[in-house]
Design a protein around this motif. Structure first.
Motif, PDB file in Angstrom:
ATOM      1  N   ILE A  46       0.838  -1.208   0.000  1.00 50.51           N
ATOM      2  CA  ILE A  46       0.000   0.000   0.000  1.00 50.51           C
ATOM      3  C   ILE A  46       0.867   1.250   0.000  1.00 50.51           C
ATOM      4  O   ILE A  46       0.610   2.204  -0.753  1.00 50.51           O
ATOM      5  CB  ILE A  46      -0.969  -0.022   1.199  1.00 50.51           C
ATOM      6  N   LEU A  47       1.928   1.254   0.812  1.00 50.41           N
ATOM      7  CA  LEU A  47       2.831   2.415   0.835  1.00 50.41           C
ATOM      8  C   LEU A  47       3.560   2.577  -0.506  1.00 50.41           C
ATOM      9  O   LEU A  47       3.766   3.692  -0.979  1.00 50.41           O
ATOM     10  CB  LEU A  47       3.823   2.290   1.987  1.00 50.41           C
ATOM     11  N   LEU A  49       2.320   1.644  -3.417  1.00 53.12           N
ATOM     12  CA  LEU A  49       1.303   2.151  -4.345  1.00 53.12           C
ATOM     13  C   LEU A  49       1.129   3.656  -4.211  1.00 53.12           C
ATOM     14  O   LEU A  49       1.109   4.373  -5.216  1.00 53.12           O
ATOM     15  CB  LEU A  49      -0.030   1.444  -4.096  1.00 53.12           C
ATOM     16  N   ILE A  50       1.045   4.133  -2.988  1.00 53.96           N
ATOM     17  CA  ILE A  50       0.879   5.573  -2.760  1.00 53.96           C
ATOM     18  C   ILE A  50       2.080   6.338  -3.306  1.00 53.96           C
ATOM     19  O   ILE A  50       1.925   7.355  -3.991  1.00 53.96           O
ATOM     20  CB  ILE A  50       0.678   5.857  -1.253  1.00 53.96           C
ATOM     21  N   THR A  51       3.272   5.828  -3.039  1.00 53.26           N
ATOM     22  CA  THR A  51       4.488   6.486  -3.523  1.00 53.26           C
ATOM     23  C   THR A  51       4.550   6.484  -5.048  1.00 53.26           C
ATOM     24  O   THR A  51       4.848   7.510  -5.668  1.00 53.26           O
ATOM     25  CB  THR A  51       5.737   5.779  -2.951  1.00 53.26           C
ATOM     26  N   LYS A  53       2.055   6.203  -7.180  1.00 49.94           N
ATOM     27  CA  LYS A  53       1.009   7.079  -7.731  1.00 49.94           C
ATOM     28  C   LYS A  53       1.478   8.534  -7.721  1.00 49.94           C
ATOM     29  O   LYS A  53       1.265   9.267  -8.681  1.00 49.94           O
ATOM     30  CB  LYS A  53      -0.295   6.948  -6.936  1.00 49.94           C
ATOM     31  N   TYR A  54       2.133   8.937  -6.633  1.00 50.18           N
ATOM     32  CA  TYR A  54       2.641  10.301  -6.537  1.00 50.18           C
ATOM     33  C   TYR A  54       3.707  10.549  -7.604  1.00 50.18           C
ATOM     34  O   TYR A  54       3.692  11.567  -8.287  1.00 50.18           O
ATOM     35  CB  TYR A  54       3.202  10.564  -5.137  1.00 50.18           C
ATOM     36  N   ASN A  57       2.266  10.822 -11.141  1.00 48.98           N
ATOM     37  CA  ASN A  57       1.614  12.105 -11.387  1.00 48.98           C
ATOM     38  C   ASN A  57       2.616  13.244 -11.530  1.00 48.98           C
ATOM     39  O   ASN A  57       2.268  14.312 -12.017  1.00 48.98           O
ATOM     40  CB  ASN A  57       0.618  12.428 -10.267  1.00 48.98           C
ATOM     41  N   TYR A  77       9.437  -1.007  -1.979  1.00 49.51           N
ATOM     42  CA  TYR A  77       8.849  -2.192  -1.348  1.00 49.51           C
ATOM     43  C   TYR A  77       9.871  -2.902  -0.466  1.00 49.51           C
ATOM     44  O   TYR A  77       9.587  -3.225   0.688  1.00 49.51           O
ATOM     45  CB  TYR A  77       8.318  -3.129  -2.431  1.00 49.51           C
TER      46      TYR A  77
END
Length: 108
Positions: A46-47, A49-51, A53-54, A57, A77
């Protein structure tokens, strides 16, 4: 296309859930224990994925950036698993580090 990708993910997820339920009902695995053992992996994913995604973008789309994002995601990861002291990850790192050190000494 995106629709085909989404359909593939949904189909694989449904199949995996049905298989997990089946083997759990047959008492072949202990599902709650598997989820307890994998909580650090889920948190790391999850961490990551958030990283990612940032980062996605923040940079332009290109083949080079795709390779960069993949390598960056793997590194994130692994670092998170190391920080969380995931037993399975750390034991494998030690195993491969020992093998590399032994193979390097054999060449001398």
């Amino acid at each position: 296309s995106i629709g085909a990708a989404i359909a593939s993910v949904v189909a694989e997820t449904v199949g995996a859930v049905f298989m997990l339920i089946y083997v759990h009902k047959k008492n072949l695995i202990n599902l709650p224990q598997i989820f307890r053992l994998s909580i650090k992996n889920w948190l790391a994913a999850i961490l990551m994925l958030i990283t990612i995604k940032y980062v996605c973008n923040s940079i332009a789309s290109s083949i080079f950036n795709l390779f960069f994002i993949i390598i960056f995601g793997v590194m994130i990861y692994f670092v998170i698993l190391f920080i969380l002291k995931d037993d399975f990850f750390i034991s494998n790192v030690k195993l491969y580090t020992d093998k590399l050190l032994r193979s390097g000494k054999n060449k001398l």
